[in-house]
Write a protein that holds these residues in place. Structure first.
Motif, PDB file in Angstrom:
ATOM      1  N   GLN A   5     -26.664 -27.612   9.475  1.00 34.01           N
ATOM      2  CA  GLN A   5     -27.267 -27.630   8.147  1.00 34.01           C
ATOM      3  C   GLN A   5     -27.539 -29.079   7.773  1.00 34.01           C
ATOM      4  OE1 GLN A   5     -24.489 -25.614   5.576  1.00 34.01           O
ATOM      5  NE2 GLN A   5     -25.310 -23.595   6.059  1.00 34.01           N
ATOM      6  N   LEU A   6     -28.781 -29.385   7.441  1.00 39.21           N
ATOM      7  CA  LEU A   6     -29.189 -30.733   7.082  1.00 39.21           C
ATOM      8  C   LEU A   6     -29.541 -30.779   5.602  1.00 39.21           C
ATOM      9  CD1 LEU A   6     -30.000 -33.638   7.939  1.00 39.21           C
ATOM     10  CD2 LEU A   6     -32.303 -32.731   8.364  1.00 39.21           C
ATOM     11  N   GLN A   7     -28.934 -31.723   4.895  1.00 33.44           N
ATOM     12  CA  GLN A   7     -29.227 -31.921   3.476  1.00 33.44           C
ATOM     13  C   GLN A   7     -29.584 -33.387   3.270  1.00 33.44           C
ATOM     14  OE1 GLN A   7     -25.926 -31.193   0.851  1.00 33.44           O
ATOM     15  NE2 GLN A   7     -27.119 -31.554  -0.999  1.00 33.44           N
ATOM     16  N   VAL A   8     -30.695 -33.637   2.592  1.00 39.77           N
ATOM     17  CA  VAL A   8     -31.157 -35.002   2.347  1.00 39.77           C
ATOM     18  C   VAL A   8     -31.040 -35.317   0.863  1.00 39.77           C
ATOM     19  CG1 VAL A   8     -33.150 -36.551   2.405  1.00 39.77           C
ATOM     20  CG2 VAL A   8     -32.716 -35.003   4.323  1.00 39.77           C
ATOM     21  N   GLN A   9     -30.505 -36.489   0.571  1.00 37.70           N
ATOM     22  CA  GLN A   9     -30.437 -36.981  -0.807  1.00 37.70           C
ATOM     23  C   GLN A   9     -31.286 -38.243  -0.902  1.00 37.70           C
ATOM     24  OE1 GLN A   9     -26.830 -38.958  -2.325  1.00 37.70           O
ATOM     25  NE2 GLN A   9     -26.901 -37.560  -4.067  1.00 37.70           N
ATOM     26  N   ARG A  10     -32.329 -38.193  -1.727  1.00 35.69           N
ATOM     27  CA  ARG A  10     -33.217 -39.334  -1.880  1.00 35.69           C
ATOM     28  C   ARG A  10     -32.568 -40.405  -2.759  1.00 35.69           C
ATOM     29  NH1 ARG A  10     -36.230 -38.637   2.439  1.00 35.69           N
ATOM     30  NH2 ARG A  10     -37.155 -36.540   2.487  1.00 35.69           N
ATOM     31  N   GLU A 190     -33.342 -28.879  12.051  1.00 40.35           N
ATOM     32  CA  GLU A 190     -34.135 -29.199  10.870  1.00 40.35           C
ATOM     33  C   GLU A 190     -34.586 -30.649  10.990  1.00 40.35           C
ATOM     34  OE1 GLU A 190     -32.586 -27.494   7.006  1.00 40.35           O
ATOM     35  OE2 GLU A 190     -30.766 -27.402   8.218  1.00 40.35           O
ATOM     36  N   SER A 191     -35.645 -31.020  10.288  1.00 43.56           N
ATOM     37  CA  SER A 191     -36.181 -32.376  10.389  1.00 43.56           C
ATOM     38  C   SER A 191     -36.387 -32.970   9.001  1.00 43.56           C
ATOM     39  CB  SER A 191     -37.511 -32.378  11.156  1.00 43.56           C
ATOM     40  OG  SER A 191     -37.327 -31.901  12.474  1.00 43.56           O
ATOM     41  N   ALA A 199     -30.092 -40.692   2.104  1.00 42.10           N
ATOM     42  CA  ALA A 199     -28.942 -40.303   2.919  1.00 42.10           C
ATOM     43  C   ALA A 199     -29.135 -38.887   3.438  1.00 42.10           C
ATOM     44  CB  ALA A 199     -27.647 -40.392   2.116  1.00 42.10           C
ATOM     45  N   ALA A 200     -28.564 -38.623   4.604  1.00 40.09           N
ATOM     46  CA  ALA A 200     -28.636 -37.293   5.204  1.00 40.09           C
ATOM     47  C   ALA A 200     -27.224 -36.823   5.526  1.00 40.09           C
ATOM     48  CB  ALA A 200     -29.482 -37.314   6.470  1.00 40.09           C
ATOM     49  N   THR A 215     -27.754 -27.616  18.539  1.00 43.15           N
ATOM     50  CA  THR A 215     -27.336 -28.450  17.416  1.00 43.15           C
ATOM     51  C   THR A 215     -27.611 -29.934  17.648  1.00 43.15           C
ATOM     52  OG1 THR A 215     -25.091 -28.661  18.294  1.00 43.15           O
ATOM     53  CG2 THR A 215     -25.515 -26.820  16.794  1.00 43.15           C
ATOM     54  N   VAL A 216     -28.163 -30.330  18.796  1.00 44.73           N
ATOM     55  CA  VAL A 216     -28.399 -31.746  19.056  1.00 44.73           C
ATOM     56  C   VAL A 216     -29.418 -32.274  18.048  1.00 44.73           C
ATOM     57  CG1 VAL A 216     -30.253 -31.397  20.739  1.00 44.73           C
ATOM     58  CG2 VAL A 216     -28.879 -33.474  20.810  1.00 44.73           C
ATOM     59  N   THR A 217     -29.125 -33.451  17.500  1.00 50.85           N
ATOM     60  CA  THR A 217     -29.983 -34.068  16.494  1.00 50.85           C
ATOM     61  C   THR A 217     -30.205 -35.527  16.873  1.00 50.85           C
ATOM     62  OG1 THR A 217     -29.102 -32.616  14.780  1.00 50.85           O
ATOM     63  CG2 THR A 217     -30.239 -34.603  14.052  1.00 50.85           C
ATOM     64  N   THR A 218     -31.440 -35.973  16.737  1.00 46.87           N
ATOM     65  CA  THR A 218     -31.770 -37.358  17.045  1.00 46.87           C
ATOM     66  C   THR A 218     -32.368 -38.042  15.831  1.00 46.87           C
ATOM     67  OG1 THR A 218     -33.980 -36.786  17.857  1.00 46.87           O
ATOM     68  CG2 THR A 218     -32.187 -36.832  19.474  1.00 46.87           C
TER      69      THR A 218
END
Length: 239
Positions: A5-10, A190-191, A199-200, A215-218
């Motif tokens: 699960q990816l969450q981004v905070q601007r 997710e991208s 922040a992510a 689940t690999v993320t780059t």
């Protein structure tokens, strides 16, 4: 099955606090002081990630802490630290300051220089409560290779990929990435694209995890960039 699960905070979505008339401008990533969001009280062991901006001469008067791991990373300017043990230090860009508050400590943080000061201060829940307070300053080379926060299941690293370079995030259950400079693209289940100050939060599970599976993320640098990365093995355990 939960994979990632990816969450981004601007940067602009952070809660603005501090005391602007006194030269203190703070951007909070989590609930802090008078700002409370029940859905945003922490991530993994991380319970605060504040971007502090202090004008020359500004700072935080002496105040207490207990049972916290307080990690500061200077982005520009110089941070002067004084604590109740009589220690006074100056922390500069590329240096990490760790204060393990343990059974209790009081300290002062201020900008004693003539230029603006900007630093990140991150609070984490310790693995053991009531320990004797500890303090250290860690130089950039160590953090670049990865700094294991003593007594916790948390590790901090700084990455400075050149344009086009790619960094593979570790298969930790909790990864927190703070973009310092340049534009970054996160790719995986997710991208997202990050700009400075964004922040992510990447949460993976359940274990066991396949580091080369879905689940690999780059993270790819769209231009020369810098980011801080916390990798954490779990959430706080109390009692």
């Amino acid at each position: 099955m939960l994979q990632a699960q990816l969450q981004v905070q601007r940067a602009d979505d952070r809660y603005r606090g501090g005391d602007p008339p006194a030269g203190i401008d703070t951007r909070h990533a989590f609930s802090f002081s008078g700002h409370y969001d029940p859905d945003n009280t922490g991530f993994g062991l991380l319970v605060a990630c504040n971007e502090e901006r202090l004008a020359p001469g500004a700072g935080f008067a002496e105040h207490p802490h207990r049972d916290l791991e307080i990690v500061s990373w200077v982005l520009e300017g110089e941070l002067t630290h004084e604590d109740s043990t009589g220690r006074t230090t100056t922390v500069r860009p590329g240096e990490l300051q760790r204060l393990s508050a343990g059974s209790g400590v009081r300290h002062v943080e201020r900008n004693a220089g003539g230029a603006p000061l900007r630093f990140l201060q991150m609070w984490l829940v310790p693995g053991v409560f009531g320990r004797r307070p500890e303090y250290e300053v860690v130089r950039d080379g160590t953090v670049g290779k990865g700094y294991a926060l003593p007594g916790t299941d948390a590790r901090l690293s700084v990455h400075r990929p050149r344009a086009g370079e790619r960094v593979t995030l570790p298969p930790a259950p909790f990864c927190y990435l703070h973009a310092v400079a340049g534009r970054l693209t996160i790719s995986g289940a997710e991208s997202a694209t990050l700009a400075p100050g964004d922040a992510a939060r990447l949460r993976r599970g359940p274990e066991p995890l396949d580091p080369w599976g879905p689940t690999v993320t780059t993270v790819t640098a769209e231009e020369n960039a810098e980011f801080l990365l916390w990798e954490m093995g779990g959430e706080p355990t109390y009692g």
